[in-house]
Design an enzyme around this catalytic site. Structure first.
Site, PDB file in Angstrom:
ATOM      1  N   LYS A 196       0.855  -1.186   0.000  1.00 41.69           N
ATOM      2  CA  LYS A 196       0.000   0.000   0.000  1.00 41.69           C
ATOM      3  C   LYS A 196       0.888   1.232   0.000  1.00 41.69           C
ATOM      4  O   LYS A 196       1.726   1.414   0.878  1.00 41.69           O
ATOM      5  CB  LYS A 196      -0.908  -0.011   1.230  1.00 41.69           C
ATOM      6  N   LYS A 249      -2.253  -1.444  -3.833  1.00 34.00           N
ATOM      7  CA  LYS A 249      -3.133  -0.280  -3.734  1.00 34.00           C
ATOM      8  C   LYS A 249      -2.305   0.989  -3.835  1.00 34.00           C
ATOM      9  O   LYS A 249      -1.269   1.073  -3.167  1.00 34.00           O
ATOM     10  CB  LYS A 249      -3.842  -0.343  -2.381  1.00 34.00           C
TER      11      LYS A 249
END
Ligand code: PBG
Length: 326
Positions: A196, A249
């Site tokens: 992330k 992400k």
């Protein structure tokens, strides 16, 4: 050699194009994020996410039924926590009657076959808007991990099928897996936000949950967008610690990472097409500059082609509707 090989022959008509298509896209590949608020009869549009809403629990039924009817089999729950319940330690996150815990039960009651994943992170509960406990301006790792492990157990007790830690603290997957095992939740899965990035694309999401960091940024825990090898390291460590599904992400700017991770690991890879990506397309379409549905389908297919087995996207319903009609 040309003209013996004319590549256009395989593009002549729909039948042949459908026959040789390399990548598939079905509603089961999609995961729908849901924003949940306290109150009754609340359906509020999020200003920076046109067409996306926060729902109170009593209005979830229609939404869950329509997702399920469209073939979407998983939802990722996020809660907007009232300010007066926020503190530095995320105390409210462990409340067995908290909004998240009630949301899990509500969804499971409406549709037991819907796979329910819960967001595990402190930011919606944190008075500082950070994903960890703050001390002297620093985000503490190990004390945060302890709370996250308890949060995972609390969500499992409420009936979550999987917990989805989105915080990027070190060691949280192992702590959660151990806590879940210890409490007998051997079947509760973990979908880890393993790679992330500290991205500017999360802005609209922070509006949705009113969870923007009160000071500083998230660069001491989320990854530097310049890094590639580190994404593999993070992901492999999470798998070793017990993650069932890993995630990259945001989505579109990071498809190179998706492909590398897909080639490097043997667990399913999820991709989160985040709020800023949603907002960009909505804005361009509103101006008449892009064809909304065509671009949406192209982007989604690109994520699948890059190696995304599962796609968390605010377009889930729109995509599924198009798939149903084609
Ligand atoms: C926070 C969290 C964020 C998102 C999911 N979980 C934002 C952040 O890290 O600040 C972003 C999702 C999106 O932008 O759609 N734990």
């Amino acid at each position: 050699m040309y003209p013996l090989r004319r590549n256009r022959r395989l593009r002549t008509n729909t039948a042949i194009r459908d026959m040789v298509r390399e990548t598939s896209l079905h509603p089961e590949h999609l995961m729908a994020p849901l924003f949940i608020v306290e109150g009754k009869q609340v359906k509020e549009e999020i200003a920076s996410m046109p067409g996306y809403y926060r729902y109170s629990l009593d209005l979830l039924e229609g939404e869950i039924r329509s997702l399920y009817q469209l073939g979407i089999r998983s939802v990722l729950l996020f809660v907007k926590v009232p300010d007066n319940l926020k503190d530095n330690k995320g105390t409210e996150a462990l409340n067995p009657d908290g909004l998240m815990q009630r949301a899990v039960k509500t969804v499971k009651n409406i549709q037991p076959e819907m796979h329910v994943l819960t967001d595990v992170a402190l930011d919606p509960y944190s008075s500082y808007g950070h994903d960890g406990i703050v001390e002297n301006g620093l985000i503490l790792n190990d004390p945060t991990v302890e709370v996250l492990a308890q949060m995972a157990v609390s969500h499992a007790k409420a009936g979550a099928d999987m917990v989805a830690p989105s915080d990027m603290m070190d060691g949280r997957i192992l702590a959660m897996r151990s806590a879940l095992e210890q409490e007998g939740f051997t079947d509760t899965g973990i979908m880890s936000y393993s790679a992330k990035y500290a991205s500017a694309f999360y802005g609209p999401f922070r509006d949705a949950l009113d969870s923007a960091p009160g000071f500083g940024d998230k660069k001491t825990y989320q990854m530097d967008p310049a890094n590639r090898i580190e994404a593999i390291k993070e992901t492999i460590m999470d798998i070793e610690e017990g993650a069932d599904i890993v995630m990259v992400k945001p989505g579109l700017c990071y498809l190179d990472i998706v492909r590398e991770i897909k080639d490097a690991v043997d667990v399913p890879v999820a991709v989160y097409q985040v709020s800023g990506e949603y907002a960009m397309l909505k804005a361009a379409a509103e101006k008449g500059w892009l064809d909304h549905d065509a671009v949406m389908m192209e982007q989604t297919m690109a994520i699948r082609r890059a190696g995304g087995d599962i796609i968390a996207t605010y377009f889930a319903k729109d995509i599924a509707k198009i798939l149903q009609n084609t």
